[in-house]
Design an enzyme around this catalytic site. Structure first.
Site: not given
Ligand SMILES: Cc1cc2nc3c(=O)[nH]c(=O)nc-3n(C[C@H](O)[C@H](O)[C@H](O)COP(=O)(O)O)c2cc1C
Length: 196
Positions: A174-176
């Site tokens: 999740f783009r973390l």
């Protein structure tokens, strides 16, 4: 997989670089090199990394090329590796200086003869009137050196980027993503994590 920090970023670089080298990447040493002119106009292109030691990251090129001109007037650069199968990128920044003549000679001598001839024949980054002009230069250079060893052209050498900043980026769900930065400081390195 998250990032396991090391005290010296070069150790972490070497771990990731070795992992990339074990993949079927074609050119695992390929790296994007960004430079900028004195007026601040940026440009980027791929080069092949030829050394990564405590004193810096080495690549070779034509000194009169666009990148060579940039580095002459603004000796700062950035390198960027991206290995998609590993979901990783590494950014490296710092001042750039020429390698020694002896170092450049040794590397040039290790290259294939046709590449040595090509280095003489190509006025890299300058306008080419047509493919034939290049082929003529290659043929004339081959004749010029005959069976003798091909010396390193005076306009061809290497640069060493003395790393003062590195960022290790590892893909997260999740783009973390994870981002670990190393800043060179007196006697060692300071690390920090950045928001993705
Ligand atoms: C994978 C790859 C590796 C390359 N390696 C080098 C290199 O080590 N040295 C070099 O001068 N050009 C290399 N090139 C060509 C450069 O990307 C570029 O076209 C050339 O150096 C001229 O760049 P400039 O006009 O910005 O100076 C490579 C290109 C690719 C695609």
């Amino acid at each position: 997989m998250s990032i396991t920090p090391r005290e010296d970023p070069l150790d972490l670089f070497r771990e990731w670089y070795a992992e990339a080298g074990r993949l079927d990447l074609g050119e695992p040493t390929a790296v994007a090199l960004a430079t900028a002119s004195a007026s601040g106009r940026p440009s980027a292109r791929m080069v092949l990394l030829k050394g990564a030691e405590a004193d810096g990251f080495v690549f070779y090129t034509n000194l009169e090329s666009r990148k060579g001109q940039d580095l002459q007037e603004n000796p700062q650069a950035a390198l960027l590796f991206h290995w998609h199968p590993l979901r990783r990128q590494i950014r490296i920044e710092g001042p750039v200086e020429p390698v020694s003549a002896a170092e450049a000679d040794a590397y040039f001598a290790s290259r294939q003869r046709d590449s040595q001839i090509g280095a003489w024949a190509s006025s890299q980054s300058r306008p080419l009137p047509g493919r034939f002009a290049l082929e003529k230069e290659v043929a004339a250079t081959a004749v010029r050196f005959g069976f003798a060893a091909v010396p390193r052209p005076p306009f061809w050498s290497g640069y060493r980027l003395r790393h003062t900043y590195l960022e290790f980026w590892n893909h997260g769900a999740f783009r973390l993503h994870d981002r670990l930065v190393y800043h060179r400081q007196e006697g060692g390195w300071r690390t920090e994590w950045l928001y993705p």
